[in-house]
Design a protein around this motif. Structure first.
Motif, PDB file in Angstrom:
ATOM      1  N   THR A 111      36.443  26.205  30.198  1.00  0.00           N
ATOM      2  CA  THR A 111      37.488  27.245  30.149  1.00  0.00           C
ATOM      3  C   THR A 111      38.863  26.674  30.481  1.00  0.00           C
ATOM      4  O   THR A 111      39.878  27.262  30.117  1.00  0.00           O
ATOM      5  CB  THR A 111      37.162  28.400  31.115  1.00  0.00           C
ATOM      6  N   GLY A 112      38.908  25.550  31.184  1.00  0.00           N
ATOM      7  CA  GLY A 112      40.179  24.874  31.431  1.00  0.00           C
ATOM      8  C   GLY A 112      41.044  25.552  32.481  1.00  0.00           C
ATOM      9  O   GLY A 112      40.708  26.607  33.035  1.00  0.00           O
ATOM     10  N   GLU A 113      42.186  24.938  32.749  1.00  0.00           N
ATOM     11  CA  GLU A 113      43.081  25.417  33.802  1.00  0.00           C
ATOM     12  C   GLU A 113      43.976  26.564  33.357  1.00  0.00           C
ATOM     13  O   GLU A 113      44.586  27.230  34.192  1.00  0.00           O
ATOM     14  CB  GLU A 113      43.958  24.256  34.295  1.00  0.00           C
ATOM     15  N   ASP A 114      44.078  26.806  32.067  1.00  0.00           N
ATOM     16  CA  ASP A 114      45.010  27.813  31.566  1.00  0.00           C
ATOM     17  C   ASP A 114      44.384  29.188  31.372  1.00  0.00           C
ATOM     18  O   ASP A 114      45.037  30.105  30.887  1.00  0.00           O
ATOM     19  CB  ASP A 114      45.627  27.341  30.237  1.00  0.00           C
ATOM     20  N   ARG A 115      43.108  29.333  31.719  1.00  0.00           N
ATOM     21  CA  ARG A 115      42.465  30.638  31.548  1.00  0.00           C
ATOM     22  C   ARG A 115      43.069  31.661  32.508  1.00  0.00           C
ATOM     23  O   ARG A 115      43.579  31.309  33.569  1.00  0.00           O
ATOM     24  CB  ARG A 115      40.962  30.518  31.776  1.00  0.00           C
ATOM     25  N   GLY A 116      42.967  32.916  32.139  1.00  0.00           N
ATOM     26  CA  GLY A 116      43.555  33.974  32.962  1.00  0.00           C
ATOM     27  C   GLY A 116      42.670  34.432  34.095  1.00  0.00           C
ATOM     28  O   GLY A 116      43.137  35.083  35.028  1.00  0.00           O
ATOM     29  N   SER A 117      41.384  34.114  34.051  1.00  0.00           N
ATOM     30  CA  SER A 117      40.449  34.578  35.073  1.00  0.00           C
ATOM     31  C   SER A 117      40.308  33.559  36.197  1.00  0.00           C
ATOM     32  O   SER A 117      40.684  32.400  36.055  1.00  0.00           O
ATOM     33  CB  SER A 117      39.076  34.836  34.444  1.00  0.00           C
ATOM     34  N   ARG A 118      39.754  34.027  37.342  1.00  0.00           N
ATOM     35  CA  ARG A 118      39.509  33.140  38.471  1.00  0.00           C
ATOM     36  C   ARG A 118      38.060  33.271  38.917  1.00  0.00           C
ATOM     37  O   ARG A 118      37.476  34.354  38.873  1.00  0.00           O
ATOM     38  CB  ARG A 118      40.477  33.466  39.616  1.00  0.00           C
ATOM     39  N   PHE A 119      37.512  32.155  39.377  1.00  0.00           N
ATOM     40  CA  PHE A 119      36.103  32.079  39.709  1.00  0.00           C
ATOM     41  C   PHE A 119      35.890  32.019  41.218  1.00  0.00           C
ATOM     42  O   PHE A 119      36.688  31.435  41.943  1.00  0.00           O
ATOM     43  CB  PHE A 119      35.464  30.825  39.102  1.00  0.00           C
ATOM     44  N   ALA A 120      34.798  32.620  41.663  1.00  0.00           N
ATOM     45  CA  ALA A 120      34.300  32.453  43.030  1.00  0.00           C
ATOM     46  C   ALA A 120      32.801  32.236  42.922  1.00  0.00           C
ATOM     47  O   ALA A 120      32.096  33.025  42.282  1.00  0.00           O
ATOM     48  CB  ALA A 120      34.609  33.678  43.886  1.00  0.00           C
ATOM     49  N   TYR A 121      32.308  31.165  43.534  1.00  0.00           N
ATOM     50  CA  TYR A 121      30.898  30.781  43.392  1.00  0.00           C
ATOM     51  C   TYR A 121      30.283  30.589  44.768  1.00  0.00           C
ATOM     52  O   TYR A 121      30.841  29.884  45.614  1.00  0.00           O
ATOM     53  CB  TYR A 121      30.800  29.487  42.588  1.00  0.00           C
ATOM     54  N   ASP A 122      29.137  31.209  44.977  1.00  0.00           N
ATOM     55  CA  ASP A 122      28.467  31.107  46.265  1.00  0.00           C
ATOM     56  C   ASP A 122      26.960  31.049  46.060  1.00  0.00           C
ATOM     57  O   ASP A 122      26.311  32.070  45.809  1.00  0.00           O
ATOM     58  CB  ASP A 122      28.834  32.301  47.153  1.00  0.00           C
ATOM     59  N   CYS A 123      26.427  29.830  46.120  1.00  0.00           N
ATOM     60  CA  CYS A 123      24.971  29.624  46.090  1.00  0.00           C
ATOM     61  C   CYS A 123      24.287  30.356  44.938  1.00  0.00           C
ATOM     62  O   CYS A 123      23.323  31.100  45.135  1.00  0.00           O
ATOM     63  CB  CYS A 123      24.353  30.043  47.416  1.00  0.00           C
ATOM     64  N   GLY A 124      24.804  30.180  43.734  1.00  0.00           N
ATOM     65  CA  GLY A 124      24.160  30.747  42.551  1.00  0.00           C
ATOM     66  C   GLY A 124      24.755  32.034  42.040  1.00  0.00           C
ATOM     67  O   GLY A 124      24.434  32.470  40.925  1.00  0.00           O
ATOM     68  N   VAL A 125      25.617  32.672  42.825  1.00  0.00           N
ATOM     69  CA  VAL A 125      26.289  33.905  42.390  1.00  0.00           C
ATOM     70  C   VAL A 125      27.712  33.552  41.965  1.00  0.00           C
ATOM     71  O   VAL A 125      28.477  32.986  42.741  1.00  0.00           O
ATOM     72  CB  VAL A 125      26.316  34.963  43.502  1.00  0.00           C
ATOM     73  N   LEU A 126      28.038  33.896  40.724  1.00  0.00           N
ATOM     74  CA  LEU A 126      29.363  33.597  40.189  1.00  0.00           C
ATOM     75  C   LEU A 126      30.089  34.897  39.875  1.00  0.00           C
ATOM     76  O   LEU A 126      29.598  35.725  39.106  1.00  0.00           O
ATOM     77  CB  LEU A 126      29.247  32.763  38.906  1.00  0.00           C
ATOM     78  N   GLU A 127      31.265  35.063  40.477  1.00  0.00           N
ATOM     79  CA  GLU A 127      32.120  36.206  40.159  1.00  0.00           C
ATOM     80  C   GLU A 127      33.309  35.697  39.350  1.00  0.00           C
ATOM     81  O   GLU A 127      33.989  34.759  39.756  1.00  0.00           O
ATOM     82  CB  GLU A 127      32.618  36.886  41.423  1.00  0.00           C
ATOM     83  N   ILE A 128      33.541  36.341  38.207  1.00  0.00           N
ATOM     84  CA  ILE A 128      34.678  36.015  37.358  1.00  0.00           C
ATOM     85  C   ILE A 128      35.633  37.197  37.424  1.00  0.00           C
ATOM     86  O   ILE A 128      35.293  38.303  37.013  1.00  0.00           O
ATOM     87  CB  ILE A 128      34.242  35.753  35.907  1.00  0.00           C
ATOM     88  N   MET A 129      36.807  36.970  37.981  1.00  0.00           N
ATOM     89  CA  MET A 129      37.776  38.051  38.172  1.00  0.00           C
ATOM     90  C   MET A 129      38.969  37.845  37.250  1.00  0.00           C
ATOM     91  O   MET A 129      39.578  36.777  37.240  1.00  0.00           O
ATOM     92  CB  MET A 129      38.235  38.101  39.626  1.00  0.00           C
ATOM     93  N   THR A 130      39.267  38.874  36.464  1.00  0.00           N
ATOM     94  CA  THR A 130      40.438  38.853  35.598  1.00  0.00           C
ATOM     95  C   THR A 130      41.501  39.752  36.217  1.00  0.00           C
ATOM     96  O   THR A 130      41.329  40.968  36.290  1.00  0.00           O
ATOM     97  CB  THR A 130      40.098  39.346  34.184  1.00  0.00           C
ATOM     98  N   PRO A 131      42.604  39.180  36.707  1.00  0.00           N
ATOM     99  CA  PRO A 131      43.620  39.982  37.390  1.00  0.00           C
ATOM    100  C   PRO A 131      44.537  40.700  36.414  1.00  0.00           C
ATOM    101  O   PRO A 131      44.894  40.168  35.368  1.00  0.00           O
ATOM    102  CB  PRO A 131      44.398  38.936  38.195  1.00  0.00           C
ATOM    103  N   LEU A 132      44.908  41.926  36.785  1.00  0.00           N
ATOM    104  CA  LEU A 132      45.857  42.705  36.007  1.00  0.00           C
ATOM    105  C   LEU A 132      47.117  42.906  36.859  1.00  0.00           C
ATOM    106  O   LEU A 132      47.274  42.318  37.922  1.00  0.00           O
ATOM    107  CB  LEU A 132      45.210  44.026  35.594  1.00  0.00           C
ATOM    108  N   PHE A 133      48.033  43.737  36.376  1.00  0.00           N
ATOM    109  CA  PHE A 133      49.369  43.814  36.977  1.00  0.00           C
ATOM    110  C   PHE A 133      49.347  44.136  38.463  1.00  0.00           C
ATOM    111  O   PHE A 133      50.045  43.501  39.258  1.00  0.00           O
ATOM    112  CB  PHE A 133      50.214  44.856  36.233  1.00  0.00           C
ATOM    113  N   GLU A 134      48.546  45.131  38.860  1.00  0.00           N
ATOM    114  CA  GLU A 134      48.524  45.562  40.261  1.00  0.00           C
ATOM    115  C   GLU A 134      48.065  44.439  41.191  1.00  0.00           C
ATOM    116  O   GLU A 134      48.368  44.434  42.380  1.00  0.00           O
ATOM    117  CB  GLU A 134      47.607  46.779  40.421  1.00  0.00           C
TER     118      GLU A 134
END
Length: 210
Positions: free
Chosen positions: A29-52
């Protein structure tokens, strides 16, 4: 897979994700993607931030930079750099983070490797909605000394003490500044022009330091 969406953030949660898959997703996905990742022992959360979500993140960055300038404190911004360590199977991308006490240790570096480099001294997390992973555990395991967390209304400061975060009233990185001070200006940012906000904040800091 679980998807939660609000006006501030969209979160997608994947379970049973291997470290190798996490690394591959970061690479592909590279460094320019709009989403951010959080990974904890097999659980991956992909968060896409909006204006707020994004607007207060920008205000925090501007206030922190202005604070460093006025206090003549050396600082190096690391933005949403991926912070990860395979042995503990944890990784996270802060909304923004900074080297302050350890600025000299990473000065001149083009890449960060937490196997040998120190973790950022301060990270800022905007969580308007509840995250599906325990970010405190991730940051603590990675060794981030100070965490500012903002939920859209309330800001809290935390300091890492013996592998756990305790709530504090004054910043470790900027001892002159209290959580109520920063929260007041963040609230003002909702109804105030951004240039006026930064100028007002800098004038306030100058008055505070005499």
């Amino acid at each position: 897979m679980l998807i939660k969406s609000t006006l501030a953030e969209q979160r997608t949660v994947l379970h049973n994700v291997s470290w190798e898959t996490f690394e591959a997703l970061l690479r592909d996905t590279g460094e320019d993607r709009g989403s951010r990742f959080a990974y904890d022992c097999g659980v991956l959360e992909i968060m896409t931030p909006l204006f707020e979500h994004e607007n207060p993140k920008i205000q925090f960055d501007r206030l922190i930079f202005a604070l460093a300038v006025e206090l003549k404190i050396k600082i190096r911004s690391a933005g949403s750099t991926t912070l990860k360590r395979q042995p503990i199977t944890k990784g996270i991308e802060p909304d923004t983070c900074y080297y302050i006490q350890n600025e000299l240790a990473i000065r001149g570096k083009q890449e960060l490797d937490l196997r040998t480099d120190p973790a950022p001294d301060l990270a800022v997390e905007i969580d308007i909605t509840s995250s599906s992973v325990n970010k405190f555990n991730i940051y603590a395991a990675l060794g981030v000394a100070e965490l500012w967390r903002y939920n859209g209304e309330v800001l809290k400061f935390y300091q890492l003490v013996e592998s756990e975060y305790i709530e504090i009233k004054f910043s470790r990185a900027f001892p002159l500044i209290s959580v109520s001070d920063i929260n007041r200006f963040i609230q003002q940012s909702k109804t105030m022009d951004e240039i006026d906000l930064v100028q007002s904040f800098r004038a306030w800091v100058q008055e505070k330091i005499g």
